[in-house]
Design an enzyme around this catalytic site. Structure first.
Site, PDB file in Angstrom:
ATOM      1  N   THR A 316       0.829  -1.211   0.000  1.00 32.92           N
ATOM      2  CA  THR A 316       0.000   0.000   0.000  1.00 32.92           C
ATOM      3  C   THR A 316       0.862   1.259   0.000  1.00 32.92           C
ATOM      4  OG1 THR A 316      -0.125   0.264   2.395  1.00 32.92           O
ATOM      5  CG2 THR A 316      -1.726  -1.244   1.395  1.00 32.92           C
ATOM      6  N   CYS A 317       0.222   2.397  -0.228  1.00 30.80           N
ATOM      7  CA  CYS A 317       0.953   3.650  -0.325  1.00 30.80           C
ATOM      8  C   CYS A 317       1.216   4.293   1.032  1.00 30.80           C
ATOM      9  CB  CYS A 317       0.187   4.629  -1.215  1.00 30.80           C
ATOM     10  SG  CYS A 317      -0.056   3.958  -2.864  1.00 30.80           S
ATOM     11  N   ASP A 318       0.886   3.590   2.100  1.00 31.24           N
ATOM     12  CA  ASP A 318       1.088   4.133   3.444  1.00 31.24           C
ATOM     13  C   ASP A 318       2.471   3.745   3.971  1.00 31.24           C
ATOM     14  OD1 ASP A 318       1.009   4.903   6.050  1.00 31.24           O
ATOM     15  OD2 ASP A 318      -0.928   3.969   6.502  1.00 31.24           O
TER      16      ASP A 318
END
Ligand SMILES: *Cc1c(COP(=O)(O)O)cnc(C)c1O
Length: 366
Positions: A316-318
């Protein structure tokens, strides 16, 4: 499973994928049954609510521990009769109690006075276990931080329930999850003994002692074999509780060993002289247990060779979605497969589809 067999299945199903081993589940259940003779095992559905796990355990004649209407629906879909089930959430809405009573569940849990009043309208239809808290801060997950009445107040609560006309039939506790030793169970049972003596004098019919879950499994450090872990508990029960019905609520020990995760490297990047590998599974997926359950899983990869300080991150982009910083790994290729074991408990159960990444597919093997 052999690496080549996993590769074959991965070619068929893609990644991320969780392989559920039916034979490990059956063996684990039978092993715990043998380690705790005469104890009825209520599988804690919370640890992994995969329908196949519930239905396989049902064929082993297991009992079930559920906490919510959603978990009850899983039992219903597996045609499990309500008298094999226990409702263990200490805090419920009226609608939750009603739903479980309508299903026919015989046992509920309470740990405070306000909760007792909620049972009054249903008092002829159910019996109560009073949940005692057993502090275990040294444990992986302390399950008495949020629930349970302190041992010193447990008797008062039983009396209160009795005065309200409720049918108190037992005492429950949870000694903390992934216990290293059986000591906390013995500590809890000592309190139970004391309470049972008082109850007998008062004519309150305590019949059930619920020793909860908490039995450990092998992650990175090996734990005691189940028979050895349980022996002191069994000895204590034989000595002081031979006339009681003893039940347990194992979650992790049954579901944990059953799942193997296969995940692949989606991409890599050399950043500040450290290789970052981005896997197709991360903390918002099956590795959610790293966050919520504080667990760490044994990793296997086929490649050998010179190792470099690396980072393994989720997809994910987190930025929080990082699994291991400063892990020593050989140079991995894009598309390379990594295997993680002991991925069955508190993994897929708390996974999400954050950022549009679907939860890992579950495939039953052997
Ligand atoms: C989570 C839970 C369990 C299962 O605990 P494990 O440590 O996974 O065995 C059992 N009982 C209750 C009430 C729980 O909340």
């Amino acid at each position: 499973m052999e690496f080549s067999k996993i590769q074959e299945l991965v070619a068929q199903h893609g990644t991320p994928v969780l392989f559920l081993s039916e034979s490990r589940l059956r063996d684990g259940y039978r092993n715990l049954k043998a380690a705790l003779p005469g104890v009825d095992l209520y599988y804690a559905v919370k640890s992994n609510a995969t329908r196949e796990i519930v239905s396989i355990l049902n064929t082993e004649d297991a009992f079930f521990d559920v906490c919510t209407n959603g978990e009850i629906d899983i039992l219903k879909s597996c045609d499990i009769s309500a008298d094999r089930c226990i409702h263990t959430h200490p805090i419920k809405r009226d609608s939750d109690i009603r739903y479980a009573v309508e299903y026919g569940m015989p046992w509920f849990v309470a740990d405070n006075e306000d909760e007792l009043y909620k049972f009054i309208p249903y008092k002829d239809k159910l019996r109560l276990l009073i949940r005692m808290s057993i502090q275990n801060p040294g444990c992986l997950v302390n399950l008495s931080a949020k629930f349970g009445v302190v041992p010193e107040k447990t008797w008062d609560l039983i009396i209160k329930a009795h005065e309200l006309g409720l049918n108190v039939g037992g005492i429950s506790f949870h000694a903390g999850s992934q216990n290293e030793s059986p000591l906390k169970y013995i500590e809890a049972l000592e309190y139970c003994r004391d309470i049972c003596k008082k109850a007998a004098l008062k004519g309150i019919n305590i019949e059930v002692i619920d020793i909860g879950g908490g039995f450990p499994i092998n992650y990175l450090t090996p734990v005691l074999p189940m028979a050895q872990f349980c022996q002191p508990i069994v000895d204590y029960l034989d000595r002081y509780f031979s006339s009681y019905r003893i039940i347990a609520e194992p979650g992790r020990v049954l579901s944990g060993p059953t799942m193997t995760l296969a995940t692949k490297v989606m991409g890599r990047s050399l950043r500040n002289e450290r290789w970052w590998y981005y896997l197709d599974e991360g903390v918002y997926g099956s590795f959610s247990g790293k966050m919520y359950d504080h667990a760490d899983y044994p990793m296997f990869l086929e490649r050998t060779g010179e190792r470099f300080n690396s980072v393994l991150a989720g997809p994910t982009c987190d930025s929080i979605d990082v699994l291991y910083e400063n892990i020593s790994l050989p140079l991995l290729e894009i598309g390379e497969m990594l295997i993680f074991e002991s991925m069955g408990a508190y993994t897929t159960a708390s996974a999400s589809n954050f950022n549009g990444f679907p939860k890992a597919k579950i495939v039953v093997v052997d």
